[in-house]
Design a protein around this motif. Structure first.
Motif, PDB file in Angstrom:
ATOM      1  N   TYR A 142     -12.101  10.757  -3.963  1.00 21.63           N
ATOM      2  CA  TYR A 142     -11.301  11.632  -3.097  1.00 21.63           C
ATOM      3  C   TYR A 142     -11.695  13.095  -3.278  1.00 21.63           C
ATOM      4  O   TYR A 142     -11.756  13.855  -2.306  1.00 21.63           O
ATOM      5  CB  TYR A 142      -9.819  11.438  -3.413  1.00 21.63           C
ATOM      6  CG  TYR A 142      -8.909  12.273  -2.547  1.00 21.63           C
ATOM      7  CD1 TYR A 142      -8.107  13.274  -3.086  1.00 21.63           C
ATOM      8  CD2 TYR A 142      -8.864  12.064  -1.177  1.00 21.63           C
ATOM      9  CE1 TYR A 142      -7.290  14.042  -2.292  1.00 21.63           C
ATOM     10  CE2 TYR A 142      -8.041  12.817  -0.370  1.00 21.63           C
ATOM     11  CZ  TYR A 142      -7.258  13.818  -0.933  1.00 21.63           C
ATOM     12  OH  TYR A 142      -6.448  14.575  -0.136  1.00 21.63           O
ATOM     13  N   SER A 143     -11.975  13.526  -4.513  1.00 25.61           N
ATOM     14  CA  SER A 143     -12.327  14.933  -4.732  1.00 25.61           C
ATOM     15  C   SER A 143     -13.614  15.296  -4.008  1.00 25.61           C
ATOM     16  O   SER A 143     -13.740  16.382  -3.432  1.00 25.61           O
ATOM     17  CB  SER A 143     -12.470  15.206  -6.232  1.00 25.61           C
ATOM     18  OG  SER A 143     -13.476  14.363  -6.782  1.00 25.61           O
ATOM     19  N   GLY A 182      -5.730   2.331  -3.583  1.00 22.50           N
ATOM     20  CA  GLY A 182      -6.072   3.628  -4.129  1.00 22.50           C
ATOM     21  C   GLY A 182      -7.568   3.899  -4.167  1.00 22.50           C
ATOM     22  O   GLY A 182      -8.345   3.368  -3.368  1.00 22.50           O
ATOM     23  N   PRO A 183      -8.007   4.716  -5.129  1.00 20.53           N
ATOM     24  CA  PRO A 183      -9.424   5.161  -5.162  1.00 20.53           C
ATOM     25  C   PRO A 183     -10.431   4.029  -5.263  1.00 20.53           C
ATOM     26  O   PRO A 183     -11.561   4.173  -4.819  1.00 20.53           O
ATOM     27  CB  PRO A 183      -9.466   6.062  -6.408  1.00 20.53           C
ATOM     28  CG  PRO A 183      -8.051   6.492  -6.633  1.00 20.53           C
ATOM     29  CD  PRO A 183      -7.185   5.356  -6.168  1.00 20.53           C
ATOM     30  N   LYS A 184     -10.059   2.870  -5.843  1.00 21.42           N
ATOM     31  CA  LYS A 184     -11.013   1.778  -6.003  1.00 21.42           C
ATOM     32  C   LYS A 184     -11.504   1.228  -4.667  1.00 21.42           C
ATOM     33  O   LYS A 184     -12.549   0.594  -4.595  1.00 21.42           O
ATOM     34  CB  LYS A 184     -10.384   0.647  -6.822  1.00 21.42           C
ATOM     35  CG  LYS A 184     -10.084   1.015  -8.265  1.00 21.42           C
ATOM     36  CD  LYS A 184      -9.489  -0.167  -9.010  1.00 21.42           C
ATOM     37  CE  LYS A 184      -9.193   0.192 -10.468  1.00 21.42           C
ATOM     38  NZ  LYS A 184      -8.590  -0.937 -11.188  1.00 21.42           N
ATOM     39  N   ALA A 185     -10.733   1.447  -3.601  1.00 15.95           N
ATOM     40  CA  ALA A 185     -11.089   0.880  -2.298  1.00 15.95           C
ATOM     41  C   ALA A 185     -12.145   1.701  -1.574  1.00 15.95           C
ATOM     42  O   ALA A 185     -12.677   1.251  -0.562  1.00 15.95           O
ATOM     43  CB  ALA A 185      -9.839   0.761  -1.420  1.00 15.95           C
ATOM     44  N   HIS A 193      -6.629   7.473   2.932  1.00 20.29           N
ATOM     45  CA  HIS A 193      -5.728   8.292   2.135  1.00 20.29           C
ATOM     46  C   HIS A 193      -4.889   9.164   3.074  1.00 20.29           C
ATOM     47  O   HIS A 193      -5.399   9.810   3.958  1.00 20.29           O
ATOM     48  CB  HIS A 193      -6.565   9.155   1.175  1.00 20.29           C
ATOM     49  CG  HIS A 193      -5.744  10.074   0.328  1.00 20.29           C
ATOM     50  ND1 HIS A 193      -5.229  11.252   0.787  1.00 20.29           N
ATOM     51  CD2 HIS A 193      -5.366   9.986  -0.973  1.00 20.29           C
ATOM     52  CE1 HIS A 193      -4.568  11.856  -0.171  1.00 20.29           C
ATOM     53  NE2 HIS A 193      -4.642  11.113  -1.263  1.00 20.29           N
ATOM     54  N   GLY A 194      -3.589   9.137   2.890  1.00 20.91           N
ATOM     55  CA  GLY A 194      -2.710   9.978   3.695  1.00 20.91           C
ATOM     56  C   GLY A 194      -2.159   9.322   4.935  1.00 20.91           C
ATOM     57  O   GLY A 194      -1.343   9.917   5.631  1.00 20.91           O
ATOM     58  N   PHE A 200       0.838  -1.192   0.000  1.00 25.51           N
ATOM     59  CA  PHE A 200       0.000   0.000   0.000  1.00 25.51           C
ATOM     60  C   PHE A 200       0.880   1.252   0.000  1.00 25.51           C
ATOM     61  O   PHE A 200       1.992   1.248   0.539  1.00 25.51           O
ATOM     62  CB  PHE A 200      -0.922   0.027   1.221  1.00 25.51           C
ATOM     63  CG  PHE A 200      -1.976  -1.024   1.184  1.00 25.51           C
ATOM     64  CD1 PHE A 200      -1.750  -2.272   1.736  1.00 25.51           C
ATOM     65  CD2 PHE A 200      -3.212  -0.783   0.599  1.00 25.51           C
ATOM     66  CE1 PHE A 200      -2.718  -3.246   1.698  1.00 25.51           C
ATOM     67  CE2 PHE A 200      -4.190  -1.748   0.562  1.00 25.51           C
ATOM     68  CZ  PHE A 200      -3.933  -2.996   1.110  1.00 25.51           C
ATOM     69  N   GLY A 201       0.342   2.303  -0.605  1.00 23.92           N
ATOM     70  CA  GLY A 201       1.046   3.580  -0.674  1.00 23.92           C
ATOM     71  C   GLY A 201       0.232   4.701  -0.064  1.00 23.92           C
ATOM     72  O   GLY A 201      -0.693   4.480   0.727  1.00 23.92           O
TER      73      GLY A 201
END
Length: 858
Positions: free
Chosen positions: A827-828, A819-822, A540-541, A520-521
């Motif tokens: 995010y926006s 990422g966004p798929k999870a 995220h973050g 994970f990133g």
């Protein structure tokens, strides 16, 4: 004017100025103070009337006449001469002057009567330093506290004017009486409100430049406060000594923005005593009364030994009895209508009829007893009753196994060391929990007719088995996992979906490890252990930018090292996430399934973490969250916000008899080595995906088939036992073997079992190999509790079984999402939502109001 060209400081009148009569010059415009910005020169002007000449004098010296620009006009009202003069002053001139005061200039005007001097105008070089002498500092203040932010602007000429910004918007103290910005450049908020939280910036500006200070973050926090105590609950013990409790919550107000949590206990308990109900009991019968004219006498009794108290039951039975007091020889009053002397033949005929009737009754009873006995012997070669649904309602079997040799102890408990000198007695149902017991009970030899078992019928439901020598059995535990369907309320699946739910277990491969690992990133993601209900959500973050962490999530398959104390229950699997040495900047969400029926009045649920030394320590209670950990409990899973990785487990403390542990009941079947025998295995396990997965995996290794859609049983913590029975077996096609028709499991064994499912085995026998269909019922019920009946209708032959395609959880094919798929919300859009609610609003339109609107503001 020779005097204006030199350095003469005298103020003598120029020679050419006439001395005609008139008035002294009057200045209509005098030179103003000025600032030189950067390298731009400034203009000084002077205007007087009447004036024949005007000259500037700077720093006590006359300015050369060539540097003057003069304009002359006539005042129409008075006819007097008006003169206006301009000069330029450069930055170099000001910098070259080194005097005790600022660079200054004034103008001198001449008329016929004399001279007049204007005011002195100072000329300064304007500037504004870059650094503030004092920047405002961030603060954390309690609500309604005073906030003072200090600001000392940079040095400058002219002096800079100060303005305050909040979240980049100017602050107008005239619009808010609670804010004062006039006191020596400082910002004062007299009574802090939640809406005063934000980022404050001090700005300084003059004619040269504008400077910004460092931003100061102000956080207005709210310390938690206790709500009022609830009313005391009823005494939890129905009889005798018990306890009652009351509770309060830290919601008056709830802690906000890092405010302190309430100190003290949220739950208070006190002892109480409930009056025990006393059932009434009869006193002894009174003496018989005298014989009445109707040839009867009476006796009576009262329900006073003792009388019923505190809701106890009244005595059952009659309070009075009557019987003939002459043994049938009494002559009723109605008989006096006949002659008192009866003929001898009538009396003899009466006696013959009486004895004839008695003899016929005795013969009929004897014939009935012989017939029943012969019928029972024809139905069972084992000498016990054929047990059907009508017989099972009468009671449950108890078994006594007596062993005298070492190998026999393995029959029920492989871990118990045999005693070679003293015979042991094992009393209890054949319900197993260890994998060794599972294999042992599925050995066909256990259910075959045994020449070394002596059966003695004590009553219709009491069988005593004397077991002589048996062979030892050696088994091993089977590990592995198995996918399964959703665990949500099995009772909601319709009958038409039953076929899709029942699978052919032999066609599915099992996995040996319940562990998922992924990289994970910074964007975060979701990690899932398929078909277990266990997942990890990394926001995220949470992970630093340009970093990648390998994170794993595992479910412990072996028995948990956490052993609950007393009546406490392990409500779900032991889950490990790691590596444990990593620390995240934002909490991650760990989801653990549980088997409790959520109710704060019946359960007190705790989260525990295993330390590096292997000890389990309590992290929090669900009803008493901490600021470092928060828990959201839904009917089937617990979502926990955590800051550190490690091994976690959920523990339930029942605080009333109404606490419910949800059990899933499943029935599996398979043919034994003896082709006429068919084994039924009934499992009662925690209603979690992990527990069901383990059972299905073990059954697959034994060739078992799921016979019916599993059902949910609400098992109450009321100390009553669990009863499992097989009903309605076709009497002329099948029979149930001895000692397995009905089994009873003590409460402590069901309630106290950790993660291992309860397993009860039954053995059925066909009368004929031609019988290929089995139809019966399996009843699982808690005494004084809920009951579930599973209808079994199946073919026992492999060739006739219908093979069904298995379907599993939606997440089984996606153990990791990055990422966004999870995330369900892009995010926006999340950023826009946070921007709307993050800043506390004076009108309350913030996260707190949103939580209140959704009833999740605890």
């Amino acid at each position: 004017f020779p005097s204006l060209s030199g350095n003469d400081n005298s103020e003598a009148l120029p020679e050419s100025i006439p001395s005609a009569p008139g008035t002294l010059p009057h200045f209509m415009e005098e030179p103003d103070d000025a600032y030189i910005i950067k390298s731009n020169p400034i203009v000084l002007r002077c205007k007087a009337m009447p004036a024949m000449q005007i000259f500037f004098k700077c720093n006590g010296e006359w300015v050369h006449q060539n540097e003057h620009v003069s304009e002359e006009s006539m005042d129409e009202a008075t006819g007097l001469k008006v003169r206006e003069v301009f000069i330029n002053v450069t930055r170099q001139q000001v910098e070259d002057f080194h005097g005790p005061e600022d660079y200054w200039c004034q103008c001198v005007a001449w008329s016929h009567l004399g001279t007049s001097k204007s005011r002195k105008a100072s000329v300064r070089i304007a500037y504004l330093r870059k650094n503030f002498e004092q920047d405002p500092q961030g603060k954390e203040v309690p609500i309604e506290g005073m906030i003072v932010l200090h600001c000392r602007p940079p040095e400058g000429v002219p002096a800079a004017e100060v303005e305050w910004l909040k979240n980049e918007e100017p602050i107008d103290s005239n619009l808010d009486e609670n804010i004062d910005t006039r006191a020596d450049h400082n910002l004062i908020i007299r009574q802090a409100r939640l809406s005063d939280s934000g980022n404050y910036t001090c700005t300084a500006a003059n004619i040269v430049a504008k400077r910004r200070s460092m931003s100061a973050t102000v956080v207005v926090y709210v310390n938690g406060g206790w709500s009022s105590w609830t009313e005391w609950s009823n005494c939890h013990a129905r009889c005798g000594r018990g306890w009652q409790k009351r509770s309060r919550t830290c919601t008056n107000p709830a802690p906000l923005n890092g405010g302190a949590f309430c100190e003290g206990m949220s739950v208070q308990k006190i002892t109480c005593t409930s009056l025990c109900p006393v059932d009434g009991s009869w006193e002894v019968w009174s003496e018989w009364s005298v014989c009445s004219p109707e040839c009867e006498h009476l006796r009576v009794r009262e329900c006073i030994a003792p009388p019923p108290r505190n809701g106890g039951k009244y005595c059952e039975g009659l309070s009075q009895e009557s019987e003939n007091c002459t043994e049938g020889l009494c002559i009723q009053v109605s008989l006096f209508r006949y002659p008192l002397s009866l003929p001898a033949d009538i009396e003899t005929a009466s006696d013959i009829a009486l004895y004839s009737g008695l003899g016929a009754a005795v013969i009929a009873v004897a014939v009935l007893v012989v017939g029943v006995t012969l019928y029972r012997r024809s139905q069972s070669e084992y000498g016990v009753d054929v047990i059907d649904s009508s017989a099972l309602t009468g009671g449950f079997q108890t078994f006594n196994f007596k062993t005298v040799r070492q190998g026999n102890s393995l029959l029920l408990n492989s871990s118990m060391q045999p005693d070679l000198t003293v015979s042991r007695t094992y009393s209890g149902p054949i319900c197993l929990q260890d994998p060794l017991d599972k294999e042992l009970m599925t050995e066909s030899s256990l259910f075959n007719p045994l020449s070394d078992i002596k059966v003695k019928v004590q009553s219709s439901f009491m069988v005593s088995l004397g077991v002589t020598e048996r062979a030892e059995f050696h088994g091993k535990a089977h590990s592995g996992t198995f996918p399964h369907g959703n665990n949500r309320a099995f009772g909601t699946i319709q009958a038409r979906n039953k076929a899709a739910y029942i699978q052919n277990l032999s066609s599915v491969s099992a996995r040996s490890e319940l562990k998922t690992t992924s990289l994970f990133g910074h964007l975060g993601g979701r990690l899932v252990v398929p078909n277990t209900g266990v997942s990890l959500l990394i926001p995220h973050g949470a992970i630093p930018e340009e970093s990648s962490w390998e994170i794993y999530l595992a479910v412990t398959q072996k028995e948990s090292s956490l052993q609950p104390e007393g009546t406490d229950v392990l409500l779900g699997p032991e889950v490990t996430c790691g590596p444990s040495d990593l620390s995240v900047s934002t909490p991650f969400a760990l989801t653990i399934p549980h088997c409790a029926e959520v109710n704060s009045e019946h359960w007190n649920i705790h989260l525990k973490k295993r330390s590096q030394q292997g000890k389990w320590e309590e992290v929090m209670s669900v009803e008493e969250e901490t600021t470092s950990c928060y828990c959201l409990l839904d009917p089937y899973a617990c979502h926990i916000l955590l800051n550190s990785f490690g091994t976690y487990a959920l523990i339930g403390e029942p605080i009333s008899d109404c606490a419910v542990r949800q059990l899933k009941v499943a029935v599996f079947g398979c043919l034994s080595c003896n082709s006429l025998d068919y084994n039924l295995r009934v499992y009662c396990m925690d209603n979690t995906p992990c527990a069901f997965q383990e059972v299905v995996s073990d059954e697959r290794l034994q060739g078992g088939q799921l016979l019916e859609e599993p059902k949910l049983l609400h098992f109450q913590g009321n100390t009553f036992s669990l009863q499992i029975s097989v009903l309605d077996i076709p009497p002329f096609l099948w029979r149930i073997k001895p000692f397995t028709a009905c089994q009873e499991v003590p409460f402590s064994r069901v309630w106290g079992s950790s993660q291992k499912p309860l397993h009860c085995a039954f053995s059925l026998e066909r009368y004929s190999p031609a019988t290929t269909q089995l139809s019966c019922k399996v009843c699982v019920r808690q005494v004084k509790g809920q009951e579930q009946v599973l209808q079994i209708q199946t073919s026992i032959l492999e060739s006739e079984r219908e093979t069904f395609t298995f379907f599993a959880h939606d997440d089984s094919n996606f153990p990791a999402q990055m990422g966004p798929k999870a995330f369900k919300i892009p995010y926006s859009i999340r950023q826009r939502i946070c921007a709307t609610f993050d800043t506390p609003n004076a009108k309350g339109k913030d996260w707190q109001m949103l939580a209140q609107k959704n009833s999740i503001n605890r």
